[in-house]
Design a protein around this motif. Structure first.
Motif, PDB file in Angstrom:
ATOM      1  N   LEU A   1      -5.095  11.822  -3.545  1.00 36.01           N
ATOM      2  CA  LEU A   1      -4.850  13.049  -2.780  1.00 36.01           C
ATOM      3  C   LEU A   1      -3.373  13.463  -2.842  1.00 36.01           C
ATOM      4  CD1 LEU A   1      -6.152  15.099  -0.773  1.00 36.01           C
ATOM      5  CD2 LEU A   1      -5.246  13.642   1.054  1.00 36.01           C
ATOM      6  N   LEU A   2      -2.478  12.504  -2.623  1.00 36.96           N
ATOM      7  CA  LEU A   2      -1.044  12.818  -2.672  1.00 36.96           C
ATOM      8  C   LEU A   2      -0.639  13.329  -4.055  1.00 36.96           C
ATOM      9  CD1 LEU A   2       0.889  10.023  -0.762  1.00 36.96           C
ATOM     10  CD2 LEU A   2       0.987  12.482  -0.357  1.00 36.96           C
TER      11      LEU A   2
ATOM     12  N   LEU B   1       0.842  -1.206   0.000  1.00 35.59           N
ATOM     13  CA  LEU B   1       0.000   0.000   0.000  1.00 35.59           C
ATOM     14  C   LEU B   1       0.871   1.248   0.000  1.00 35.59           C
ATOM     15  CD1 LEU B   1      -2.720  -1.248   2.495  1.00 35.59           C
ATOM     16  CD2 LEU B   1      -2.949  -0.965   0.024  1.00 35.59           C
ATOM     17  N   LEU B   2       1.973   1.200   0.737  1.00 37.20           N
ATOM     18  CA  LEU B   2       2.873   2.364   0.739  1.00 37.20           C
ATOM     19  C   LEU B   2       3.464   2.592  -0.646  1.00 37.20           C
ATOM     20  CD1 LEU B   2       4.710   1.936   4.173  1.00 37.20           C
ATOM     21  CD2 LEU B   2       2.941   3.588   3.568  1.00 37.20           C
ATOM     22  N   PHE B   3       3.720   1.497  -1.367  1.00 39.73           N
ATOM     23  CA  PHE B   3       4.213   1.658  -2.732  1.00 39.73           C
ATOM     24  C   PHE B   3       3.159   2.327  -3.618  1.00 39.73           C
ATOM     25  CE2 PHE B   3       7.662  -1.464  -1.897  1.00 39.73           C
ATOM     26  CZ  PHE B   3       8.691  -0.687  -2.374  1.00 39.73           C
ATOM     27  N   ILE B   4       1.889   1.995  -3.402  1.00 39.54           N
ATOM     28  CA  ILE B   4       0.842   2.675  -4.191  1.00 39.54           C
ATOM     29  C   ILE B   4       0.918   4.175  -3.915  1.00 39.54           C
ATOM     30  CG2 ILE B   4      -1.647   3.004  -4.501  1.00 39.54           C
ATOM     31  CD1 ILE B   4      -2.126   0.154  -3.966  1.00 39.54           C
ATOM     32  N   LEU B   5       1.109   4.522  -2.646  1.00 41.15           N
ATOM     33  CA  LEU B   5       1.101   5.946  -2.286  1.00 41.15           C
ATOM     34  C   LEU B   5       2.333   6.676  -2.804  1.00 41.15           C
ATOM     35  CD1 LEU B   5      -0.203   5.945   1.401  1.00 41.15           C
ATOM     36  CD2 LEU B   5      -1.472   6.051  -0.745  1.00 41.15           C
ATOM     37  N   PHE B   6       3.508   6.053  -2.665  1.00 45.07           N
ATOM     38  CA  PHE B   6       4.749   6.812  -2.879  1.00 45.07           C
ATOM     39  C   PHE B   6       5.442   6.528  -4.212  1.00 45.07           C
ATOM     40  CE2 PHE B   6       4.484   6.882   1.835  1.00 45.07           C
ATOM     41  CZ  PHE B   6       4.265   8.245   1.923  1.00 45.07           C
TER      42      PHE B   6
END
Lengths: 163, 564
Positions: free
Chosen positions: B537-538, B273-278
Motif C-alpha cells: 500500500l505504501l 517490520l518498520l524497515f519493511i515498510l519504510f
C-alpha cells in the motif's frame, strides 16, 4: 506493546525533532520555493534535439534587465557551449539536456547540480555572487571519457571591465 | 550441554556440543567460501581504483578504470553481500529452529546458491571481457551485453529461491509449534527476505522486461527515466538488505556474547517490520536532482525516507540498554561504569562494536543526503561514496567479520584460538582505520566538490580540481590499509577452516536470551499478510502516480550506447 519509560522519552524526543525537521524542509520547499532541479517539460527524440528550438542554438541569451538563459546540450564527452560568460549578480536560468546517455552538470562549490537525462529538459536558476572562472563538469558516469567532460563559466563584474 | 571457560577479554567463551548437520554445514560453508572469494577480488579492484584515481599508477590498456569500478561494485555490493547474507541467515534459521533445516529448505537453498553462483560468474565474465562497463547501477542507455543482464537476473531469482527456503523452514516450524512465538532470529530472517523479494521484484522487472529485450535488439529504445525509477525502487531497499543482517547480529547474537539479555522480544520485531515498510517507498531520494518527476512526489518520499529514523532510534536504545544491563550485572557502578565492562578483547564483539560506533556517523551523513534541498550540495560527489563506505563497507562488513570469526570454526569444527582472536582484533582495527581514512576523506573531498565515479583528471588544471588531489593520496593510503586487512582476513578464514586444531566441543553459536520481564510479542507482529499488505500500500501511494505520469508522458526513448 510495553515500552520502558526512558525509551518512551527517547523516542518522543527523536520523533519530535524529526517532525520539526521535516516541517522545515517542507516550508523551504513549498513555502519558499527551494526545490532541487526539476522539470516536467518534455523534449523530442534525444538524437534529433538539435534540429528544433531552443536546442538548435545552444548559448547564453539575455532575457531581461538582469536575467540570462543558458541553453545547453551535453553529449559524449562534451558540452555545447563549453564556455559561458555571465555577469555577476544576474539571474541565470539553465535549460539543459542530453543528446545520448545520462550526463551531469555540476559546478563545484555551488548548488548547480543537475542530472541531464535524454528525452527530458532539466531547469535550474542560480545567481553567481563571486566573480571568477568556475569549473563545470559531468558527474554521472557516461563512458571512458567521462573524466574529460568539462567546461567553464566565467562570471565577470560588469562594473569592473578589466575582468 | 554448555560449559564455559575464561575467554577473550572479559567475556566467557562457552563451548557446546551443538553442531550443524552435515548437509546444513556444507550449504552454509559453500555460501561463505564463495562470498569470501568474491570479497578478495572486489577489494583488489578497489585498491587499483584508489591508486589510479590519485594518479599514482597507470592501468594497462586492457583494463579500464571504469571496468574495475564496475567489477568492484557488482562483486561487493551485489554478489558478496547477497551470498554472505543468505549463508548467515540459513545458519541462524537452522540453529534457532530445532538445530537443523527441513529437507525442502536445503534443496531450495542449494538451487538458489547454484543459480546465484552461475549468475555471478556470467556477470563477472561480461565485465572482464569489457562488454559491461556500466557500473553496478547499469543506468540505461548505457548498454551491457545480454550475458551481464542474464547473469544479474539469475543472481536475483536465485536469491528468491533461497528466500523461499527460509519461508519454507519457518512455515514448517510454526506448523509444528502452534501458538509459540517464533525464534527472534528466524523472524528477522523472514522479514529480511520479504523486504528483499518485494524490492528486487522491481529491478527484475527492469532487467527482464526493459533491458534484456533492448540489449538483445528485440526492441529499439528504452525509457530511461522509468528504468532509473525501477532501479531505485530496489536500490534503497538494497542498502537495508545489507544492514539488517548486521542488525540481526547486534540484536540477537551479541547480547549472548556480552553476557546480557535481549531487552524485548516485541520491539526488535516491530523494528524489522518498520524497515519493511519504510525502506521501499523512498527511492526518489536518489533521483532528487533529475527531471521527469514532480517535486511533490520527491518530497513525499523524503518524508518516508526519514521515517527509518524511528526503527534506528529503537535499535540504538535497545542495544545500549543491553550493554548497560550486562555491564551492571558484572558489577559496574555509576552512570557510565558499564562502558568499561564490555568485552573489548573479544573479536566477536570488538569488530561489530566498532561497526556500531561508525554507523552513528554514517547514519548522520545519510540524513544530509536525503534532505530534499541539501542533497544538491553533495549529490553525485564523493560524499555519496564516502557515505556507503561508512555504512556498508565499515559497519556492515566489520559486523560480517565479527560473525565469520566464530561461524567458520563452528562449521569447520575447529578451535577459535586466542591467537586467532587477537588477530581478529588487529584485523578489525586495520580495516576500521583504512575505512575511516578512505570514507572520511571521501566525505571531505566530496564537500569540496570532487565527483564520484571518475577516473584520474585534473580538469584542465583548474585550481579547484587540483585542490582535490592531495585528498586522493589519503584515500589511496586507506585503500592500501584495507587491502592488508583483507589479506589478513583471508588468512584467518583459511586458518580457521583448515588449519586450527580440531575439536569436538566447538565454540558456541551465540543466541541471546530474552529478558525475563519482557512481554510476549502481540500476535499482530507475526501476521505477515498485514505487513506485506501495508508495504504494498505504501509503495502504491508513493509510486503509482509518478510512474503512471512517466509512462504517459514518456519521451520516445533512448537507443543503446556503449561508450567504452
Amino acid at each position: 506493546m510495553d515500552m520502558p519509560r526512558y525509551e518512551r522519552i527517547w523516542m518522543n524526543i527523536g520523533i519530535g525533532s524529526l517532525i520539526i525537521f521535516l516541517i522545515i524542509l517542507g516550508i523551504l520547499a513549498f513555502g519558499m520555493g527551494i526545490h532541487p532541479p526539476d522539470s516536467l517539460e518534455q523534449t523530442a527524440n534525444p538524437e534529433t534535439i538539435d534540429i528544433y528550438p531552443p536546442f538548435d542554438q545552444p548559448g547564453v541569451y539575455q532575457t531581461g534587465p538582469n536575467e540570462y538563459e543558458v541553453i545547453m546540450t551535453s553529449f559524449i564527452f562534451s558540452y555545447e557551449p563549453r564556455e559561458i560568460r555571465v555577469p555577476l549578480g544576474a539571474k541565470i536560468h539553465f535549460k539543459a539536456t542530453s543528446k545520448d546517455v545520462v550526463h551531469g552538470l555540476y559546478v563545484p562549490n555551488t548548488n548547480i547540480n543537475l542530472m541531464l537525462v535524454p528525452g527530458h529538459v532539466t531547469e535550474y536558476t542560480y545567481t553567481f555572487d563571486e566573480p571568477g572562472e568556475h569549473l563545470f563538469l559531468c558527474h554521472e558516469y557516461c563512458g571512458t571519457g567521462h573524466q574529460l567532460m568539462q567546461g567553464r563559466i566565467i562570471v565577470y563584474d560588469p562594473e569592473n571591465t578589466s575582468t | 550441554m554448555v560449559n564455559t571457560k575464561r575467554g577473550f577479554g572479559s567475556s566467557l567463551v562457552p563451548l557446546s556440543d551443538f553442531s550443524f548437520e552435515e548437509p546444513d554445514r556444507k550449504l552454509i560453508l559453500y555460501h561463505l567460501g564463495f562470498a569470501f572469494f568474491v570479497l578478495f577480488l572486489g577489494i583488489l579492484a578497489g585498491l587499483f581504483q584508489t591508486l589510479q584515481r590519485a594518479g599514482l599508477i597507470t592501468l594497462p590498456v586492457q583494463l579500464g578504470y571504469y571496468q574495475l569500478l564496475t567489477a568492484h561494485g557488482v562483486l561487493l555490493a551485489l554478489v558478496f553481500t547477497t551470498i554472505f547474507i543468505i549463508g548467515f541467515l540459513y545458519s541462524g534459521v537452522a540453529k534457532t529452529m530445532d538445530g537443523r533445516l527441513v529437507p525442502a529448505a536445503r534443496v531450495l537453498g542449494w538451487i538458489g546458491y547454484i543459480m546465484m553462483v552461475i549468475g555471478s560468474i556470467m556477470a563477472t565474465y561480461a565485465i572482464l571481457v569489457n562488454e559491461a562497463t556500466v557500473l553496478y547501477t547499469f543506468y540505461a542507455p548505457l548498454k551491457a551485453s545480454p550475458t551481464f543482464y542474464f547473469g544479474l537476473a539469475l543472481l536475483v531469482v536465485g536469491s528468491w529461491i533461497s528466500g523461499a527456503g527460509i519461508f519454507t523452514n519457518y512455515g514448517s516450524w510454526r506448523k509444528r509449534n502452534k501458538g509459540k512465538e517464533s525464534p527472534l532470529f528466524a523472524f528477522m530472517a523472514v522479514a529480511i527476505m520479504i523486504l528483499w523479494i518485494h524490492a528486487s521484484l522491481f529491478v527484475a522487472i527492469e532487467v527482464v522486461f526493459q533491458l534484456i529485450p533492448w540489449s538483445l535488439g528485440l526492441v529499439e529504445r528504452v525509457d530511461v527515466t522509468l528504468s532509473r525509477t525501477l532501479f531505485w525502487y530496489f536500490g534503497h531497499a538494497l542498502v537495508y538488505f545489507w544492514l539488517l543482517p548486521a542488525y540481526v547480529y547486534w540484536y540477537v547474537n551479541i547480547p549472548k556474547i556480552v553476557g546480557g539479555k535481549i531487552l524485548s522480544s516485541a520491539l526488535p520485531r516491530l523494528t524489522f517490520l518498520l524497515f519493511i515498510l519504510f525502506s521501499i517507498p523512498v527511492g526518489f531520494h536518489h533521483q532528487l536532482n533529475e527531471p521527469g518527476i514532480e517535486s511533490f512526489w520527491k518530497y513525499l518520499q523524503v518524508v518516508l525516507t526519514m521515517a527509518v529514523i524511528v526503527p534506528s532510534l529503537l535499535t540504538a536504545f535497545s542495544l545500549i540498554g543491553t550493554f548497560e544491563l550486562a555491564g551492571r550485572e558484572k558489577g559496574a557502578k555509576g552512570l557510565f561504569g558499564w562502558v568499561k565492562k564490555l568485552p573489548y578483547g573479544d573479536a566477536r564483539f570488538f569488530a561489530p562494536f566498532v561497526a556500531m560506533v561508525i554507523f552513528i556517523v554514517g547514519g548522520a551523513g545519510g540524513v544530509v543526503l536525503a534532505s530534499y534541498q541539501m542533497n544538491s550540495t553533495v549529490h553525485n560527489t564523493w560524499f555519496v561514496t564516502g557515505h556507503f563506505h561508512m555504512t556498508l563497507a565499515s559497519s556492515v562488513v566489520l559486523t560480517f567479520f565479527g560473525i565469520s570469526i566464530w561461524l567458520i570454526p563452528v562449521l569447520s569444527k575447529r578451535k577459535l584460538t586466542p591467537f586467532m582472536n587477537r588477530l581478529g582484533i588487529i584485523q578489525a582495527i586495520i580495516w576500521a582505520a583504512g575505512m575511516v581514512l578512505l570514507s572520511g576523506t571521501m566525505h571531505i573531498v566530496g564537500l569540496l566538490g570532487a565527483p564520484r565515479r571518475s577516473s584520474f583528471s585534473t580538469y584542465g588544471d583548474h585550481e579547484v580540481a587540483l585542490g582535490w588531489i592531495p585528498y586522493y593520496y589519503v584515500i589511496a593510503v586507506g585503500g592500501a590499509l584495507l587491502t592488508i586487512a583483507m589479506l589478513l582476513f583471508v588468512y584467518m578464514a583459511f586458518h580457521l577452516m583448515f588449519i586450527a586444531p580440531r575439536t569436538d566441543r566447538v565454540i558456541e553459536y551465540p543466541i541471546g536470551e530474552v529478558y525475563e520481564k519482557a512481554q510476549r510479542p502481540p500476535k499482530i507482529l507475526e501476521r505477515w499478510s498485514v505487513w506485506v499488505g501495508l508495504s504494498i500500500l505504501l509503495s502504491i501511494i508513493a509510486y503509482a502516480v509518478p510512474i503512471i505520469d512517466m509512462i504517459q508522458h514518456s519521451p520516445p526513448g533512448s537507443l543503446p550506447y556503449e561508450p567504452w
